[in-house]
Design a protein around this motif. Structure first.
Motif, PDB file in Angstrom:
ATOM      1  N   SER A 168       7.346 -10.928   2.404  1.00 55.60           N
ATOM      2  CA  SER A 168       6.235 -10.247   1.713  1.00 55.60           C
ATOM      3  C   SER A 168       6.866  -8.982   1.156  1.00 55.60           C
ATOM      4  CB  SER A 168       5.142  -9.874   2.719  1.00 55.60           C
ATOM      5  OG  SER A 168       5.675  -8.907   3.602  1.00 55.60           O
ATOM      6  N   GLN A 169       6.045  -8.057   0.616  1.00 49.50           N
ATOM      7  CA  GLN A 169       6.628  -6.753   0.277  1.00 49.50           C
ATOM      8  C   GLN A 169       6.620  -5.866   1.519  1.00 49.50           C
ATOM      9  OE1 GLN A 169       4.768  -7.890  -2.798  1.00 49.50           O
ATOM     10  NE2 GLN A 169       6.875  -8.400  -3.299  1.00 49.50           N
ATOM     11  N   ASP A 170       5.696  -6.125   2.434  1.00 47.55           N
ATOM     12  CA  ASP A 170       5.538  -5.273   3.618  1.00 47.55           C
ATOM     13  C   ASP A 170       4.979  -6.138   4.749  1.00 47.55           C
ATOM     14  OD1 ASP A 170       4.982  -3.328   5.460  1.00 47.55           O
ATOM     15  OD2 ASP A 170       3.545  -2.230   4.235  1.00 47.55           O
TER      16      ASP A 170
ATOM     17  N   VAL B 131      10.294  -5.712   7.085  1.00 48.32           N
ATOM     18  CA  VAL B 131       9.379  -5.101   8.052  1.00 48.32           C
ATOM     19  C   VAL B 131       9.458  -3.581   7.878  1.00 48.32           C
ATOM     20  CG1 VAL B 131       8.912  -4.828  10.507  1.00 48.32           C
ATOM     21  CG2 VAL B 131       9.718  -7.029   9.634  1.00 48.32           C
ATOM     22  N   TYR B 132       8.358  -2.978   7.510  1.00 43.15           N
ATOM     23  CA  TYR B 132       8.313  -1.523   7.330  1.00 43.15           C
ATOM     24  C   TYR B 132       8.273  -0.894   8.735  1.00 43.15           C
ATOM     25  CZ  TYR B 132       6.661   2.818   5.077  1.00 43.15           C
ATOM     26  OH  TYR B 132       6.523   4.094   4.605  1.00 43.15           O
ATOM     27  N   PRO B 133       8.989   0.217   8.963  1.00 46.28           N
ATOM     28  CA  PRO B 133       9.087   0.715  10.352  1.00 46.28           C
ATOM     29  C   PRO B 133       7.819   1.362  10.915  1.00 46.28           C
ATOM     30  CG  PRO B 133      10.370   2.110   8.857  1.00 46.28           C
ATOM     31  CD  PRO B 133       9.844   0.987   8.033  1.00 46.28           C
TER      32      PRO B 133
ATOM     33  N   LYS C 260       9.039   9.358   0.183  1.00 52.11           N
ATOM     34  CA  LYS C 260       7.733   8.986   0.756  1.00 52.11           C
ATOM     35  C   LYS C 260       7.878   7.845   1.758  1.00 52.11           C
ATOM     36  CE  LYS C 260       4.312  10.723  -2.376  1.00 52.11           C
ATOM     37  NZ  LYS C 260       3.206  10.435  -3.216  1.00 52.11           N
ATOM     38  N   ARG C 261       8.855   8.017   2.661  1.00 52.75           N
ATOM     39  CA  ARG C 261       9.056   7.055   3.746  1.00 52.75           C
ATOM     40  C   ARG C 261       8.838   7.788   5.069  1.00 52.75           C
ATOM     41  NH1 ARG C 261      10.039   1.696   2.547  1.00 52.75           N
ATOM     42  NH2 ARG C 261      11.150   1.576   4.507  1.00 52.75           N
ATOM     43  N   PRO C 262       8.585   7.055   6.180  1.00 50.57           N
ATOM     44  CA  PRO C 262       8.436   7.730   7.477  1.00 50.57           C
ATOM     45  C   PRO C 262       9.706   8.513   7.780  1.00 50.57           C
ATOM     46  CG  PRO C 262       8.097   5.353   7.684  1.00 50.57           C
ATOM     47  CD  PRO C 262       8.536   5.608   6.283  1.00 50.57           C
TER      48      PRO C 262
ATOM     49  N   ASN D  67       0.814  -1.229   0.000  1.00 53.16           N
ATOM     50  CA  ASN D  67       0.000   0.000   0.000  1.00 53.16           C
ATOM     51  C   ASN D  67       0.839   1.266   0.000  1.00 53.16           C
ATOM     52  OD1 ASN D  67      -2.266  -1.548   0.056  1.00 53.16           O
ATOM     53  ND2 ASN D  67      -2.687  -1.274   2.230  1.00 53.16           N
ATOM     54  N   HIS D  68       2.160   1.130   0.165  1.00 53.22           N
ATOM     55  CA  HIS D  68       3.009   2.326   0.157  1.00 53.22           C
ATOM     56  C   HIS D  68       3.314   2.732  -1.276  1.00 53.22           C
ATOM     57  CE1 HIS D  68       3.483   2.273   4.439  1.00 53.22           C
ATOM     58  NE2 HIS D  68       3.655   0.975   4.357  1.00 53.22           N
ATOM     59  N   ARG D  69       3.857   3.910  -1.393  1.00 52.26           N
ATOM     60  CA  ARG D  69       4.207   4.394  -2.727  1.00 52.26           C
ATOM     61  C   ARG D  69       5.585   5.045  -2.671  1.00 52.26           C
ATOM     62  NH1 ARG D  69       0.833   1.300  -3.594  1.00 52.26           N
ATOM     63  NH2 ARG D  69      -1.187   1.575  -4.612  1.00 52.26           N
ATOM     64  N   CYS D  70       6.583   4.290  -2.188  1.00 49.48           N
ATOM     65  CA  CYS D  70       7.946   4.828  -2.119  1.00 49.48           C
ATOM     66  C   CYS D  70       8.336   5.244  -3.539  1.00 49.48           C
ATOM     67  CB  CYS D  70       8.913   3.781  -1.576  1.00 49.48           C
ATOM     68  SG  CYS D  70       8.396   3.149   0.035  1.00 49.48           S
ATOM     69  N   THR D  71       8.916   6.444  -3.660  1.00 51.01           N
ATOM     70  CA  THR D  71       9.068   7.001  -5.009  1.00 51.01           C
ATOM     71  C   THR D  71      10.134   6.297  -5.843  1.00 51.01           C
ATOM     72  OG1 THR D  71      10.504   8.700  -4.068  1.00 51.01           O
ATOM     73  CG2 THR D  71       8.197   9.302  -4.420  1.00 51.01           C
ATOM     74  N   PHE D  72      10.995   5.497  -5.182  1.00 42.87           N
ATOM     75  CA  PHE D  72      12.050   4.796  -5.933  1.00 42.87           C
ATOM     76  C   PHE D  72      11.615   3.399  -6.369  1.00 42.87           C
ATOM     77  CE2 PHE D  72      12.679   4.323  -1.356  1.00 42.87           C
ATOM     78  CZ  PHE D  72      12.599   2.948  -1.214  1.00 42.87           C
ATOM     79  N   CYS D  73      10.374   3.004  -6.033  1.00 38.90           N
ATOM     80  CA  CYS D  73       9.967   1.607  -6.191  1.00 38.90           C
ATOM     81  C   CYS D  73       8.789   1.467  -7.150  1.00 38.90           C
ATOM     82  CB  CYS D  73       9.585   1.086  -4.804  1.00 38.90           C
ATOM     83  SG  CYS D  73       8.954  -0.585  -4.793  1.00 38.90           S
ATOM     84  N   ILE D  74       8.786   0.420  -7.957  1.00 36.71           N
ATOM     85  CA  ILE D  74       7.658   0.219  -8.875  1.00 36.71           C
ATOM     86  C   ILE D  74       6.851  -1.044  -8.537  1.00 36.71           C
ATOM     87  CG2 ILE D  74       8.632   1.480 -10.845  1.00 36.71           C
ATOM     88  CD1 ILE D  74       9.440  -1.318 -11.968  1.00 36.71           C
ATOM     89  N   ILE D  75       7.176  -1.636  -7.373  1.00 38.65           N
ATOM     90  CA  ILE D  75       6.459  -2.874  -7.015  1.00 38.65           C
ATOM     91  C   ILE D  75       4.942  -2.673  -6.963  1.00 38.65           C
ATOM     92  CG2 ILE D  75       6.075  -4.504  -5.096  1.00 38.65           C
ATOM     93  CD1 ILE D  75       9.104  -4.687  -4.849  1.00 38.65           C
ATOM     94  N   PRO D  76       4.437  -1.600  -6.303  1.00 39.20           N
ATOM     95  CA  PRO D  76       2.971  -1.466  -6.257  1.00 39.20           C
ATOM     96  C   PRO D  76       2.344  -1.369  -7.651  1.00 39.20           C
ATOM     97  CG  PRO D  76       3.989  -0.006  -4.653  1.00 39.20           C
ATOM     98  CD  PRO D  76       5.105  -0.558  -5.503  1.00 39.20           C
ATOM     99  N   SER D  77       3.065  -0.759  -8.620  1.00 41.10           N
ATOM    100  CA  SER D  77       2.463  -0.661  -9.953  1.00 41.10           C
ATOM    101  C   SER D  77       2.468  -2.029 -10.654  1.00 41.10           C
ATOM    102  CB  SER D  77       3.178   0.392 -10.799  1.00 41.10           C
ATOM    103  OG  SER D  77       4.501  -0.010 -11.039  1.00 41.10           O
TER     104      SER D  77
END
Ligand code: SF4
Length: 340
Positions: free
Chosen positions: A96-98, A141-143, A179-181, A54-64
């Motif tokens: 997983s991815q997250d 594990v996402y923080p 777009k990370r914490p 569900n994240h949208r880290c700007t360097f990553c294309i996994i969600p797309s």
């Protein structure tokens, strides 16, 4: 009535049905063992708990590519885990991815395991995986703040005291662009709390050097964080523009040469930290899982990505204890206790 199961407990229902009415022979699947077909050695296995993110880290294309998070039903995950353990697996690597988002998409709904209701969330999953009597290691594990809840399970020895938690950077501005914490002091305070609660905790993380717009001062901020955080295992990537990633549109890209040079500087600092951390283990006795005669991994070492423990002897797939006698920047060297 054949059995009482809960709603969504498909594996439980099918098990009860097949106890009375054996499945018709299917030549395509009947040769597949219950634990599935594994590409890993017999003694460890990856356990995928969800797909997508569900994240949208700007360097990553996994969600797309993979879409939003879809958690597997907890009963199904446990069914697979139990079959793997029955087949001889001694270490489960939760992936997983997250991983920490497990259950968010299904609003942590109640699933069923062993006829009992269980919430679909990371803490509960860790608790019941911890009852299988094998090593359980958490990856990706996402923080999120609720990660704090699994630390007591690590301190109690239910799951391995190992957290693979990609922080990616320490500068608030760069984290925001990613777009990370974005709160490095909070991360440092949490790491201190985790270590207080679980002194044996191994923290593995990954970082990106040379993200678009990263100034020398922001990179120095990252190095200062690294020195302060004293992480056990760290990977660093020089930023690489992936086709379709939003980060490619950011201004002030860092030149290739500078990205690589920053990565090298980062790894140099970490090599010193890692060396000192491993040296502190000389003289201790470590439980290891034997990957091949003479090569094992301690609780602090995930397969493929971390270090190893070298010694003479040992049988693949067994647990041994090794007295650590020497270390270098990545690995430990010692003697099997049974040979001393
Ligand atoms: S980096 Fe990880 S958390 Fe971020 S969007 Fe990609 S898969 Fe999700």
């Amino acid at each position: 009535m054949l059995a009482i199961t809960g709603p969504h407990d498909t594996p439980g229902v099918m098990k009860a049905v097949h106890a009375h009415l054996p499945k018709p022979h299917d030549p395509f699947t009947d040769l597949v063992p219950p634990q599935g077909i594994k590409l890993t050695p017999n003694h460890y296995a990856y356990l995928k708990i969800s797909e997508g993110c569900n994240h949208r880290c700007t360097f990553c294309i996994i969600p797309s590519m993979r879409g939003d998070l879809v958690s597997r039903p907890i009963g199904e995950v446990m069914h697979e885990a139990e079959n793997l353990v029955k087949a001889g697996v001694k270490e489960l690597l939760v992936i997983s991815q997250d991983t920490s988002a497990y259950g968010v998409d299904v609003k942590y709904r109640t699933g069923f395991h062993g006829g009992k209701p269980v919430k679909t969330n990371l803490q509960k999953l860790c608790e019941i995986l911890g009852e299988l009597g094998v090593w359980v290691r958490l990856h990706y594990v996402y923080p999120y703040p609720h990660v704090d809840q699994v630390i007591p399970l690590m301190a109690e020895g239910k799951i391995l005291p190992y957290l693979d938690i990609p922080f990616q950077h320490a500068s608030p501005r760069i984290l925001k662009l990613m777009k990370r914490p974005a709160a490095a002091e909070k991360v440092l305070a949490r790491i201190r709390e985790w270590r207080k609660a679980c002194p044996d905790l191994t923290i593995r993380s990954t970082f990106i050097a040379g993200f678009p717009g990263e100034t020398e001062a922001e990179f120095e901020e990252l190095l200062a964080f690294l020195k302060e955080a004293q992480l056990d295992r760290v990977g660093c990537f020089a930023y690489s523009p992936v086709d379709g990633a939003k980060a490619n549109e950011l201004p002030d890209p860092v030149p290739d040469k500078v990205r690589e040079e920053r990565k090298m500087r980062f790894m140099e600092v970490q090599a010193g930290i890692s060396k000192a951390k491993l040296k502190a283990k000389v003289g201790t006795v470590q439980k290891v899982i034997v990957d091949a005669p003479g090569v094992g991994r301690s609780m602090a070492d995930a397969p493929e990505i971390d270090g190893i423990v070298k010694f003479k002897g040992g049988k693949t797939g067994t647990f041994e204890t090794v007295k650590i006698e020497r270390s270098d920047a990545h690995d430990l060297f010692g003697t099997l206790n049974s040979l001393r």
